[in-house]
Structures are given as structure tokens and as C-alpha cells.
Scaffold this motif. Structure first.
Motif, PDB file in Angstrom:
ATOM      1  N   LYS A  64       0.817  -1.217   0.000  1.00  0.00           N
ATOM      2  CA  LYS A  64       0.000   0.000   0.000  1.00  0.00           C
ATOM      3  C   LYS A  64       0.850   1.265   0.000  1.00  0.00           C
ATOM      4  N   ASP A  65       2.147   1.140   0.342  1.00  0.00           N
ATOM      5  CA  ASP A  65       3.021   2.312   0.434  1.00  0.00           C
ATOM      6  C   ASP A  65       3.957   2.459  -0.761  1.00  0.00           C
ATOM      7  N   LEU A  66       3.773   1.652  -1.802  1.00  0.00           N
ATOM      8  CA  LEU A  66       4.632   1.758  -2.978  1.00  0.00           C
ATOM      9  C   LEU A  66       4.505   3.127  -3.623  1.00  0.00           C
ATOM     10  N   THR A  67       5.641   3.698  -4.000  1.00  0.00           N
ATOM     11  CA  THR A  67       5.632   4.973  -4.716  1.00  0.00           C
ATOM     12  C   THR A  67       5.336   4.739  -6.191  1.00  0.00           C
ATOM     13  N   ARG A  68       5.139   5.821  -6.915  1.00  0.00           N
ATOM     14  CA  ARG A  68       4.891   5.718  -8.349  1.00  0.00           C
ATOM     15  C   ARG A  68       6.069   5.028  -9.053  1.00  0.00           C
ATOM     16  N   ARG A  69       7.290   5.411  -8.706  1.00  0.00           N
ATOM     17  CA  ARG A  69       8.466   4.833  -9.345  1.00  0.00           C
ATOM     18  C   ARG A  69       8.608   3.348  -8.999  1.00  0.00           C
ATOM     19  N   THR A  87       7.288  -3.176 -14.739  1.00  0.00           N
ATOM     20  CA  THR A  87       8.210  -3.342 -15.858  1.00  0.00           C
ATOM     21  C   THR A  87       8.779  -4.751 -15.931  1.00  0.00           C
ATOM     22  N   VAL A  88       9.073  -5.349 -14.778  1.00  0.00           N
ATOM     23  CA  VAL A  88       9.727  -6.667 -14.796  1.00  0.00           C
ATOM     24  C   VAL A  88       8.738  -7.827 -14.898  1.00  0.00           C
ATOM     25  N   LEU A  89       7.440  -7.555 -14.855  1.00  0.00           N
ATOM     26  CA  LEU A  89       6.447  -8.630 -14.871  1.00  0.00           C
ATOM     27  C   LEU A  89       6.586  -9.611 -16.048  1.00  0.00           C
ATOM     28  N   PRO A  90       6.863  -9.141 -17.270  1.00  0.00           N
ATOM     29  CA  PRO A  90       6.953 -10.119 -18.365  1.00  0.00           C
ATOM     30  C   PRO A  90       8.060 -11.158 -18.186  1.00  0.00           C
ATOM     31  N   SER A  91       9.163 -10.779 -17.520  1.00  0.00           N
ATOM     32  CA  SER A  91      10.280 -11.714 -17.302  1.00  0.00           C
ATOM     33  C   SER A  91      10.846 -11.491 -15.900  1.00  0.00           C
ATOM     34  N   PRO A  92      10.090 -11.862 -14.866  1.00  0.00           N
ATOM     35  CA  PRO A  92      10.486 -11.514 -13.498  1.00  0.00           C
ATOM     36  C   PRO A  92      11.742 -12.230 -13.007  1.00  0.00           C
ATOM     37  N   SER A 124      10.810   1.618 -17.213  1.00  0.00           N
ATOM     38  CA  SER A 124       9.989   2.094 -16.094  1.00  0.00           C
ATOM     39  C   SER A 124       9.669   3.576 -16.232  1.00  0.00           C
ATOM     40  N   GLY A 125      10.581   4.345 -16.840  1.00  0.00           N
ATOM     41  CA  GLY A 125      10.285   5.748 -17.108  1.00  0.00           C
ATOM     42  C   GLY A 125       9.130   5.894 -18.077  1.00  0.00           C
ATOM     43  N   THR A 126       9.104   5.043 -19.098  1.00  0.00           N
ATOM     44  CA  THR A 126       7.985   5.051 -20.048  1.00  0.00           C
ATOM     45  C   THR A 126       6.684   4.658 -19.357  1.00  0.00           C
ATOM     46  N   VAL A 127       6.764   3.650 -18.488  1.00  0.00           N
ATOM     47  CA  VAL A 127       5.574   3.204 -17.759  1.00  0.00           C
ATOM     48  C   VAL A 127       5.044   4.329 -16.874  1.00  0.00           C
ATOM     49  N   MET A 128       5.931   5.060 -16.214  1.00  0.00           N
ATOM     50  CA  MET A 128       5.490   6.171 -15.356  1.00  0.00           C
ATOM     51  C   MET A 128       4.735   7.224 -16.162  1.00  0.00           C
ATOM     52  N   ALA A 129       5.237   7.522 -17.350  1.00  0.00           N
ATOM     53  CA  ALA A 129       4.547   8.495 -18.203  1.00  0.00           C
ATOM     54  C   ALA A 129       3.169   7.984 -18.604  1.00  0.00           C
ATOM     55  N   ARG A 130       3.083   6.706 -18.924  1.00  0.00           N
ATOM     56  CA  ARG A 130       1.799   6.125 -19.313  1.00  0.00           C
ATOM     57  C   ARG A 130       0.833   6.046 -18.133  1.00  0.00           C
ATOM     58  N   MET A 131       1.364   5.899 -16.925  1.00  0.00           N
ATOM     59  CA  MET A 131       0.510   5.870 -15.740  1.00  0.00           C
ATOM     60  C   MET A 131      -0.279   7.166 -15.601  1.00  0.00           C
ATOM     61  N   ARG A 132       0.351   8.268 -15.934  1.00  0.00           N
ATOM     62  CA  ARG A 132      -0.345   9.562 -15.862  1.00  0.00           C
ATOM     63  C   ARG A 132      -1.505   9.606 -16.854  1.00  0.00           C
ATOM     64  N   THR A 133      -1.283   9.009 -18.016  1.00  0.00           N
ATOM     65  CA  THR A 133      -2.357   8.948 -19.016  1.00  0.00           C
ATOM     66  C   THR A 133      -3.487   8.051 -18.536  1.00  0.00           C
ATOM     67  N   VAL A 134      -3.127   6.913 -17.954  1.00  0.00           N
ATOM     68  CA  VAL A 134      -4.134   5.991 -17.420  1.00  0.00           C
ATOM     69  C   VAL A 134      -5.034   6.695 -16.416  1.00  0.00           C
ATOM     70  N   PRO A 181      17.841  -2.033 -10.665  1.00  0.00           N
ATOM     71  CA  PRO A 181      17.377  -2.157 -12.050  1.00  0.00           C
ATOM     72  C   PRO A 181      18.515  -1.940 -13.044  1.00  0.00           C
ATOM     73  N   GLY A 182      18.496  -2.715 -14.126  1.00  0.00           N
ATOM     74  CA  GLY A 182      19.464  -2.528 -15.189  1.00  0.00           C
ATOM     75  C   GLY A 182      19.042  -1.397 -16.109  1.00  0.00           C
ATOM     76  N   PRO A 183      19.834  -1.113 -17.130  1.00  0.00           N
ATOM     77  CA  PRO A 183      19.528  -0.002 -18.050  1.00  0.00           C
ATOM     78  C   PRO A 183      18.160  -0.125 -18.715  1.00  0.00           C
ATOM     79  N   TYR A 184      17.827  -1.351 -19.179  1.00  0.00           N
ATOM     80  CA  TYR A 184      16.529  -1.513 -19.841  1.00  0.00           C
ATOM     81  C   TYR A 184      15.383  -1.254 -18.871  1.00  0.00           C
ATOM     82  N   VAL A 185      15.471  -1.811 -17.675  1.00  0.00           N
ATOM     83  CA  VAL A 185      14.391  -1.648 -16.698  1.00  0.00           C
ATOM     84  C   VAL A 185      14.237  -0.182 -16.314  1.00  0.00           C
ATOM     85  N   ARG A 186      15.346   0.540 -16.182  1.00  0.00           N
ATOM     86  CA  ARG A 186      15.255   1.971 -15.851  1.00  0.00           C
ATOM     87  C   ARG A 186      14.563   2.747 -16.966  1.00  0.00           C
ATOM     88  N   ARG A 187      14.959   2.471 -18.212  1.00  0.00           N
ATOM     89  CA  ARG A 187      14.334   3.177 -19.340  1.00  0.00           C
ATOM     90  C   ARG A 187      12.866   2.827 -19.462  1.00  0.00           C
TER      91      ARG A 187
END
Length: 231
Positions: free
Chosen positions: A177-182, A189-194, A210-220, A202-208
Motif C-alpha cells: 500500500k506504500d509503494l511509490t509511483r516509481r 516493468t519486470v512482470l513479463p520476465s520476473p 519504467s520511465g515510459t511506464v510512469m509516463a503512461r501511468m499519468r495517461t491511465v 534495475p538494469g539499463p533496460y528496466v530503468r528506461r
């Protein structure tokens, strides 16, 4: 016994077996509409592989809304608008595969919930048919909020960790319940291949990604793509 009689007996047995299996499946669907899922086939597989399985069921009210929006943004932004299957995404994936592109998944959150809660891991036509067979009645019997609750409680987050609560505790040392947006974006981000991608660190791909996911979260949130969960 004549050949005709043998065929008749075989048909009767097959029909009764199929009817019995359907009844058992329907029973599980009804039970899990109200009760927590305490174990899944994949949890059993991980245990047999020698992993210590960590799974703690919590109600959706004890999971951060950020994680709900993150998985919708990452996995299925039409979750509130489809009836279990995203036909447009299925067609796009099929065309891409026919053109020689990569074979990618087009499963919705509802399909993934059916697979994770009721079925076995892996691929193949039998599993996909069974997945569809659970997804259709689940969409009728369950609310979207309940499907999301199931999904977030049985999803695998690697290292024998299942469910949002265990993932939040193991990866970030806090309740779900206390998870931040990031943090929510990283978990989604890691759900497809946990067992391949990490959030700690997080590695480079996960960092990149997750940034895209955060932007999409605002749209959601802005477009109400999560309305069926929070209304």
C-alpha cells in the motif's frame, strides 16, 4: 463387446469426463470469486525447483493505486474496455508474426489472471484454449476490480516471490500500500520476465522502460483507464 458398443462406451466416458472437468473448473471459478487464492501451479513448480515461495494475500485496498495504474499502463491499457480479449492487439501480433517479425504476447490482464490462478505455466494450444475457457466465464462472474485483485496477488515477481505484498516487502522493504509511483513502475516493468529482469538494482533496460511506464501511468489516470477498478 462389439466395436459399436466400445465406441459408445468411449464416447460416454469422454463426455462424462469433460462434463466433470467443466464442473470442477466452474467450482474453482465460483470459489475464487470470493476467497483468496492460497496457492497456484506455478508456486508448486517453484517449490519443487528448490525455491522458497513467498506469497501473502492482501485485499486490493491494501495495494497502492500506483501499482494498479502501472500494470494497466505496462500490460493492458484497455483492461477496463475489453471483455477479456484485446482483439486489436491479437490481430496486430498475428500480422507481425506473419510478416516475419518477433512472436510477441497479446494476453490481457484477464487472460494472465486465468493462466496464473487456474492453469499451469508454459505455452501450447491446449493451455491457450484452457486459458480462453477460464477467461470468458471469469469476465462474466467477476468484477474488473476482483480480476485485478487476483492478478496482483498471484503474479510472479521472481525468486519465488508471488503477489504485490511479498514483492513490495522483499524488493523495497515496505507494504504494497506504500509503494511509490516509481517503485510501482519498476515492479510492473519486470512482470513479463520476473526471473530475468531485476528491480534491485534495475538494469539499463528496466530503468528506461519504467520511465515510459510512469509516463503512461499519468495517461491511465487522466483518461480514466483505471475507472473500472476504482469506481
Amino acid at each position: 463387446m462389439s466395436w459399436t458398443s466400445a465406441l459408445g462406451l468411449a464416447w460416454t466416458f469422454t463426455w462424462r469426463f469433460a462434463a466433470g472437468l467443466a464442473a470442477v473448473c466452474l467450482l474453482f471459478l465460483v470459489v475464487y470469486r470470493f476467497l483468496p487464492v492460497k496457492g497456484t501451479t506455478l508456486m508448486g513448480v517453484r517449490s519443487l525447483q528448490g525455491q522458497e515461495v513467498s506469497a501473502e494475500w492482501v485485499p486490493l485496498s491494501d495495494i497502492s493505486p500506483h501499482l494498479v495504474r502501472a500494470v494497466i499502463a505496462s500490460e493492458d491499457n484497455k483492461f477496463c474496455r475489453h471483455k477479456g480479449f484485446d482483439l486489436g492487439e491479437l490481430k496486430a501480433a498475428y500480422k507481425e508474426a506473419r510478416a516475419g517479425g518477433r512472436v510477441r504476447g497479446a494476453s490481457t490482464i484477464s487472460q494472465q489472471t486465468a493462466k496464473n490462478a487456474f492453469l499451469w505455466p508454459g505455452r501450447g494450444p491446449v493451455r491457450k484454449v484452457a486459458e480462453a475457457g477460464f477467461t470468458l466465464p471469469m469476465e462474466v462472474l467477476y468484477s474488473k476490480r476482483r480480476i485485478m485483485e487476483l492478478y496482483l496477488n498471484v503474479a510472479e515477481w521472481g525468486d519465488g516471490i508471488f503477489g504485490a505484498e511479498s514483492a513490495a516487502q522483499k524488493r523495497f522493504g515496505k507494504p504494497a500500500k506504500d509503494l511509490t509511483r516509481r517503485e510501482a513502475a519498476l515492479l510492473a516493468t519486470v512482470l513479463p520476465s520476473p526471473n530475468k529482469w531485476r528491480v534491485d538494482p534495475p538494469g539499463p533496460y528496466v530503468r528506461r522502460r519504467s520511465g515510459t511506464v510512469m509516463a503512461r501511468m499519468r495517461t491511465v489516470e487522466a483518461e480514466g483507464f483505471d475507472a473500472c477498478v476504482f469506481r
